[in-house]
Design an enzyme around this catalytic site. Structure first.
Site, PDB file in Angstrom:
ATOM      1  N   LYS A  77      -1.553  -0.026  11.142  1.00  0.00           N
ATOM      2  CA  LYS A  77      -1.521  -1.395  10.610  1.00  0.00           C
ATOM      3  C   LYS A  77      -1.230  -2.372  11.754  1.00  0.00           C
ATOM      4  CE  LYS A  77       1.027  -3.725   6.848  1.00  0.00           C
ATOM      5  NZ  LYS A  77       2.109  -3.484   5.872  1.00  0.00           N
ATOM      6  N   SER A 152       0.732  -4.339   1.226  1.00  0.00           N
ATOM      7  CA  SER A 152       0.131  -5.025   2.346  1.00  0.00           C
ATOM      8  C   SER A 152      -0.632  -4.094   3.302  1.00  0.00           C
ATOM      9  CB  SER A 152       1.195  -5.787   3.133  1.00  0.00           C
ATOM     10  OG  SER A 152       2.143  -4.908   3.692  1.00  0.00           O
ATOM     11  N   SER A 153      -0.447  -2.768   3.197  1.00  0.00           N
ATOM     12  CA  SER A 153      -1.153  -1.885   4.138  1.00  0.00           C
ATOM     13  C   SER A 153      -2.540  -1.544   3.583  1.00  0.00           C
ATOM     14  CB  SER A 153      -0.337  -0.604   4.366  1.00  0.00           C
ATOM     15  OG  SER A 153       1.017  -0.901   4.614  1.00  0.00           O
ATOM     16  N   ILE A 173       8.091  -2.776   2.465  1.00  0.00           N
ATOM     17  CA  ILE A 173       9.392  -3.369   2.083  1.00  0.00           C
ATOM     18  C   ILE A 173       9.432  -3.622   0.571  1.00  0.00           C
ATOM     19  CG2 ILE A 173       8.811  -5.828   2.344  1.00  0.00           C
ATOM     20  CD1 ILE A 173      11.551  -6.256   3.595  1.00  0.00           C
ATOM     21  N   GLY A 174       8.255  -3.467  -0.061  1.00  0.00           N
ATOM     22  CA  GLY A 174       8.223  -3.724  -1.505  1.00  0.00           C
ATOM     23  C   GLY A 174       7.171  -2.879  -2.197  1.00  0.00           C
ATOM     24  N   GLY A 175       6.574  -1.943  -1.431  1.00  0.00           N
ATOM     25  CA  GLY A 175       5.526  -1.081  -2.016  1.00  0.00           C
ATOM     26  C   GLY A 175       4.276  -1.036  -1.166  1.00  0.00           C
ATOM     27  N   SER A 176       4.331  -1.609   0.027  1.00  0.00           N
ATOM     28  CA  SER A 176       3.114  -1.816   0.816  1.00  0.00           C
ATOM     29  C   SER A 176       2.426  -0.565   1.330  1.00  0.00           C
ATOM     30  CB  SER A 176       3.420  -2.711   2.006  1.00  0.00           C
ATOM     31  OG  SER A 176       3.401  -4.025   1.579  1.00  0.00           O
TER      32      SER A 176
HETATM   33  C1  LIG Z   1      11.157  -9.867 -11.043  1.00  0.00           C
HETATM   34  C2  LIG Z   1      10.489 -10.115  -9.814  1.00  0.00           C
HETATM   35  C3  LIG Z   1      11.126  -9.652  -8.534  1.00  0.00           C
HETATM   36  C4  LIG Z   1      10.261 -10.115  -7.463  1.00  0.00           C
HETATM   37  C5  LIG Z   1      10.805  -9.976  -6.096  1.00  0.00           C
HETATM   38  C6  LIG Z   1       9.826 -10.629  -5.173  1.00  0.00           C
HETATM   39  C7  LIG Z   1      10.386 -10.891  -3.852  1.00  0.00           C
HETATM   40  C8  LIG Z   1       9.650 -10.918  -2.783  1.00  0.00           C
HETATM   41  C9  LIG Z   1       8.198 -10.630  -2.762  1.00  0.00           C
HETATM   42  C10 LIG Z   1       7.952  -9.306  -2.147  1.00  0.00           C
HETATM   43  C11 LIG Z   1       6.563  -8.808  -2.401  1.00  0.00           C
HETATM   44  C12 LIG Z   1       6.441  -7.453  -1.858  1.00  0.00           C
HETATM   45  C13 LIG Z   1       5.004  -6.941  -1.824  1.00  0.00           C
HETATM   46  C14 LIG Z   1       4.874  -5.809  -0.867  1.00  0.00           C
HETATM   47  C15 LIG Z   1       5.167  -6.269   0.537  1.00  0.00           C
HETATM   48  C16 LIG Z   1       5.447  -5.170   1.543  1.00  0.00           C
HETATM   49  O1  LIG Z   1       5.935  -4.100   1.255  1.00  0.00           O
HETATM   50  N1  LIG Z   1       5.242  -5.545   2.821  1.00  0.00           N
HETATM   51  C17 LIG Z   1       5.487  -4.695   3.946  1.00  0.00           C
HETATM   52  C18 LIG Z   1       6.036  -5.446   5.087  1.00  0.00           C
HETATM   53  O2  LIG Z   1       6.223  -4.582   6.168  1.00  0.00           O
END
Ligand SMILES: CCCCCC/C=C\CCCCCCCC(=O)NCCO
Length: 507
Positions: A77, A152-153, A173-176
């Site tokens: 990435k 994001s990946s 960081i959130g499922g990417s």
């Molecule tokens: C109830 C809703 C909670 C929402 C929390 C949202 C906060 C932030 C948005 C994050 C979106 C994450 C999407 C995946 C991004 C990821 O994992 N990026 C990798 C970076 O290295």
């Protein structure tokens, strides 16, 4: 079968074996993958650059013959730092700022004989699970060009899903690493943060200590993820980044497991195929002699709030600041509109929203989500948990409107548990018909219906979760799921026609 088709059909373990035994040369493998990648990129727009230094590395690769990944071409990435290359993260002001050094993961992989040859696409600023930015554009899904590859990946997932790379690295960081794997029918793994070095993995934010980001491998099968982890987890990684633990990779063996499961989360939109995927895999695991126990995620509303406040503790101010001077990609419009609202207006909106969307409106309260969740696991005496992952692939520009689905993946970043995704099925006509149930469930459910309509035949995945530092157990559980699903599909095929073939086989 031509030699190229033969090479592209090999799993990572088979490929490394053939390279080590000199049955294949690094040159023929490299050029085969390069050609395939260029072809895939033309269709899917998944790559950001071919790494020209890889041609030089290929010339001297013989000196790494003893490496675990000797001669294996690898995709990365774009936010993983590479010496003399930019990591723009889709933000104009980061262009023309070449890195001084490779990130630690890349240094270790090169020592292990891998050849990073291509970099892949992501959404602008990385905090979204679509895959588009104003510099490189939108990445398409290999299974349906009208759908996003996820993010994001997403560049990694699309490239690997279409056969242009055998192993790649994403960040999560959130499922990417997991959501795009689910959208593109590959496997993606988010290790416990800290198990792999994050040194040189760029993010456009500093801080973010509440929700932890980590790099993670993505590949067509679980064995490849495990081999990647084995290659990275070595003395050299600990030497280059002493913040990583001296914890050798333990291949172990698979025993009968006690598995918690759930197929939806309160207040969080879930598609019919996500639920069905979990139920079908639960049945297979039970037939195979594992014990399945219903599990209710604890404090999910508190966690949703912490995710949001942990990832964007300043309410999105840094996010907006980083985008200054950059055109804003359409996939971010919904998010940016929200972060631009004045704080006083957000408070008024939160008050109004509270009865309808409590997780989006609650004030930060103190709670111990990690220990409460661990206590729940211990009470039920669980080894691992089976649960849904966001899917199937969305129409373009819907991910930013459905941040309310992120708890399906981001919960395990907040808790810092390890988690991985395995493709298990495809969307059926019945799943599509069941979308009508989403009409009843409020605004986000109706948006989800619009996002996934027209998804018949798209991949469906499940998520496997284990406690922190139990990365190997998580991978073994994923492998069990992968094998049981393959076997079930073979049996289904045999029962249907009296001969054996795979119904579910994307690759
Ligand atoms: C109830 C809703 C909670 C929402 C929390 C949202 C906060 C932030 C948005 C994050 C979106 C994450 C999407 C995946 C991004 C990821 O994992 N990026 C990798 C970076 O290295």
């Amino acid at each position: 079968m031509t030699n190229a088709l033969y090479i592209l059909s090999l799993s990572l373990s088979e490929l490394t074996k053939q390279l080590q035994e000199s049955a294949l040369s690094p040159e023929e493998v490299f050029y085969t993958y390069l050609e395939k990648t260029l072809d895939v990129h033309q269709k899917l727009n998944c790559c950001t650059e071919i790494i020209l230094d890889s041609f030089e590395q290929l010339k001297t690769i013989g000196s790494c013959k003893r490496g675990i990944l000797y001669g294996v071409p690898l995709s990365l990435k774009e936010n993983l730092l590479l010496k003399n290359h930019d990591s723009s993260c889709g933000v104009v002001k980061y262009l023309n700022q070449p890195a001084d050094d490779d990130c630690v993961l890349v240094k270790v992989l090169k020592e292990q004989g891998a050849i990073p040859f291509v970099r892949t696409n992501f959404p602008q600023a990385l905090l979204n699970y679509d895959c588009s930015n104003p510099i490189y554009g939108q990445t398409l899904n290999p299974h349906n060009l009208q759908k996003t590859a996820g993010g994001s990946s997403g560049g990694e997932a699309a490239l690997i899903g279409a056969g242009g790379s055998v192993i790649g690295i994403g960040t999560d960081i959130g499922g990417s690493a997991r959501i795009p794997a689910s959208f593109c029918a590959i496997c993606g793994f988010k290790p416990t943060a800290g198990r792999l070095s994050s040194k040189g993995c760029k993010s456009i934010f500093r801080g973010q200590k509440t929700v932890l980001s980590t790099p993670g491998p993505m590949a067509r099968d679980v064995d490849s993820l495990a081999l990647f982890m084995k290659a990275e987890i070595c003395e050299q990684m600990v030497f280059l980044d002493p913040t990583t633990p001296l914890l050798p990779f333990d291949e172990g063996s698979r025993n009968s497991l006690r598995i918690g499961y759930f197929d939806c989360i309160e207040q969080t939109p879930t598609s019919p195929s996500m639920t069905r995927g979990v139920q079908e895999v639960k049945a297979l695991l039970e037939q195979a002699g594992h014990t399945l126990v219903p599990f209710t995620p604890v404090r999910i509303l508190d966690m949703a709030e912490l995710m949001s406040k942990g990832a964007l503790a300043d309410g999105g101010a840094t996010f907006l600041q980083q985008l200054e001077g950059s055109p804003v990609d359409p996939v971010l419009h919904a998010q940016v509109a929200m972060y631009r609202l004045p704080i006083c207006l957000r408070k008024v909106l939160a008050f109004i929203l509270k009865p309808f969307w409590p997780s989006g409106a609650r004030l930060l309260r103190s709670s111990d989500c990690v220990n409460d969740t661990i206590a729940q696991w211990r009470r039920l005496n669980l080894d691992v948990v089976l649960c849904p992952i966001i899917g199937p692939a969305f129409n373009f520009c819907y991910c930013g409107k459905l941040m309310s689905m992120v708890p399906h993946s981001m919960t395990y970043n907040l808790l810092n548990f390890c988690a991985g995704v395995v493709p298990v099925s495809t969307v059926t006509e019945e799943d599509e018909r069941n979308l009508c149930h989403l009409d009843k469930g409020g605004w986000f459910n109706r948006v989800l219906k619009k996002a996934i309509t027209g998804g018949v035949g798209l991949p469906v995945a499940v998520q496997c979760v284990a406690l922190p530092w139990h990365d190997e157990l998580c991978l073994r559980f994923m492998k069990e799921v992968e094998e049981l699903v393959k076997k079930a599909r073979k049996d289904e095929g045999a029962n249907a026609n009296g001969k054996v073939y795979l119904i579910y086989d994307f690759h």
